[in-house]
Design an enzyme around this catalytic site. Structure first.
Site, PDB file in Angstrom:
ATOM      1  N   HIS A 106       0.856  -1.196   0.000  1.00  0.00           N
ATOM      2  CA  HIS A 106       0.000   0.000   0.000  1.00  0.00           C
ATOM      3  C   HIS A 106       0.892   1.246   0.000  1.00  0.00           C
ATOM      4  O   HIS A 106       1.947   1.258   0.634  1.00  0.00           O
ATOM      5  CB  HIS A 106      -0.925  -0.011   1.225  1.00  0.00           C
ATOM      6  N   GLU A 175      -3.839   2.031  -7.412  1.00  0.00           N
ATOM      7  CA  GLU A 175      -4.194   3.165  -6.554  1.00  0.00           C
ATOM      8  C   GLU A 175      -3.277   4.350  -6.851  1.00  0.00           C
ATOM      9  O   GLU A 175      -2.183   4.436  -6.275  1.00  0.00           O
ATOM     10  CB  GLU A 175      -4.040   2.774  -5.084  1.00  0.00           C
TER      11      GLU A 175
HETATM   12  C1  PEP Z   1      -6.628   3.503   0.072  1.00  0.00           C
HETATM   13  O1  PEP Z   1      -5.821   4.128   0.767  1.00  0.00           O
HETATM   14  O2  PEP Z   1      -6.454   2.294  -0.171  1.00  0.00           O
HETATM   15  C2  PEP Z   1      -7.786   4.207  -0.437  1.00  0.00           C
HETATM   16  C3  PEP Z   1      -8.348   3.782  -1.523  1.00  0.00           C
HETATM   17  O3  PEP Z   1      -8.189   5.282   0.305  1.00  0.00           O
HETATM   18  P1  PEP Z   1      -9.422   6.262   0.044  1.00  0.00           P
HETATM   19  O4  PEP Z   1     -10.585   5.428  -0.438  1.00  0.00           O
HETATM   20  O5  PEP Z   1      -9.658   6.898   1.341  1.00  0.00           O
HETATM   21  O6  PEP Z   1      -8.980   7.202  -1.039  1.00  0.00           O
END
Ligand code: PEP
Length: 265
Positions: A106, A175
């Site tokens: 992550h 992400e």
């Molecule tokens: C994450 O950190 O995995 C994430 C998707 O956070 P958020 O949905 O808060 O943007």
């Protein structure tokens, strides 16, 4: 954009993973939240819901979810299997405590110093302990010259180097770091999510056998909220989402799950 048949993205059920981060702290809060999900699970039937808890909350959540289809996992694991590593939680220990999966790499862990090599080692640990690895990749910023594609490709290649035989259950979460922790209007555009999902599949096909690569579910994460989940799902070409802040409240997480159910392909 390259046209890709819909089977390219096919997954039997959409998958949404809630990453609780540090938002949920006590067994009581955790139990209340998953009990609500469980109670309302018919409203999102056909959508798989998983939650990534702090390791200390695993026993409470596993107990509250016994006999349900919801799955629980952890947010990270150690790169090591045993030894003098104070404060670490091994993959085997998480698995033995009821975890089904682990988030790996992550961006909030990478920001605290985890390298691509640590991520690769965690992937090996997860696979050998029987945890499904949810490998997170994503650029910190976007540039006109497309450098974000090279960043993501490098993260995937280094995570998978030498691990081909261990990736049967791999899930990849794309992400973009710049889109994390904001509101629905700051999330990535669905067309850009789709483009990156195709790119990730192609990159996976360099490291894995092509049929295996095509089967890897690609999730999107970054400011997914009830307002944008359905459109991101129907237009983004992903198998589901990794959801941060909006997963820490039963109502918002359930709204996302229901929205996806109503827009299932
Ligand atoms: C994450 O950190 O995995 C994430 C998707 O956070 P958020 O949905 O808060 O943007």
């Amino acid at each position: 954009m390259v046209s890709v048949p819909s089977r390219f993205f096919m997954r039997t059920h959409p998958l949404v993973i809630g990453n609780w981060k540090l938002y949920i702290e006590t067994p009581k809060e955790a139990t209340l939240l998953v009990k609500s999900l469980r109670k309302r699970s018919r409203s999102f039937s056909g959508v798989e819901a998983w939650v990534a808890t702090p390791a200390t909350l695993l026993p409470a959540v596993v107990g509250a979810l016994k006999g349900s289809a919801l799955r629980v996992g952890v947010q990270t694991i150690s790169s090591f299997d045993t030894g003098a590593h104070t404060g670490e939680v091994s993959a085997l220990s998480a698995r033995a405590s009821g975890a089904h999966f682990s988030i790996i790499g992550h961006s909030e862990r990478r920001a605290r110093g985890e390298s691509n090599e640590d991520v690769r080692a965690q992937l090996v640990q997860a696979a050998s302990a029987g945890l499904v690895p949810v490998l997170c990749v994503g650029e910190t910023e976007r540039s006109q010259d497309g450098a974000h594609f090279s960043v993501v490709a490098e993260q995937i290649r280094s995570a998978l180097s030498g691990t081909q035989s261990l990736t049967g259950k791999l899930i990849v979460a794309y992400e973009p770091v710049w889109a994390i922790g904001k509101g629905a209007s700051d999330a990535m555009k669905a067309s850009d999510v789709r483009e990156m999902a195709i790119f990730i599949k192609k990159t996976l096909a360099e490291s894995l056998e092509r049929p295996a690569a095509l089967k890897v579910p690609i999730l999107y994460g970054g400011s997914v909220e009830p307002e944008n989940a359905a459109s991101l799902y129907s237009e983004g070409g992903v198998a589901g989402f990794l959801v941060g802040h909006a997963s820490a409240k039963a109502e918002t997480f359930i709204s996302i799950l229901v929205g996806i159910r109503q827009n299932s392909r």
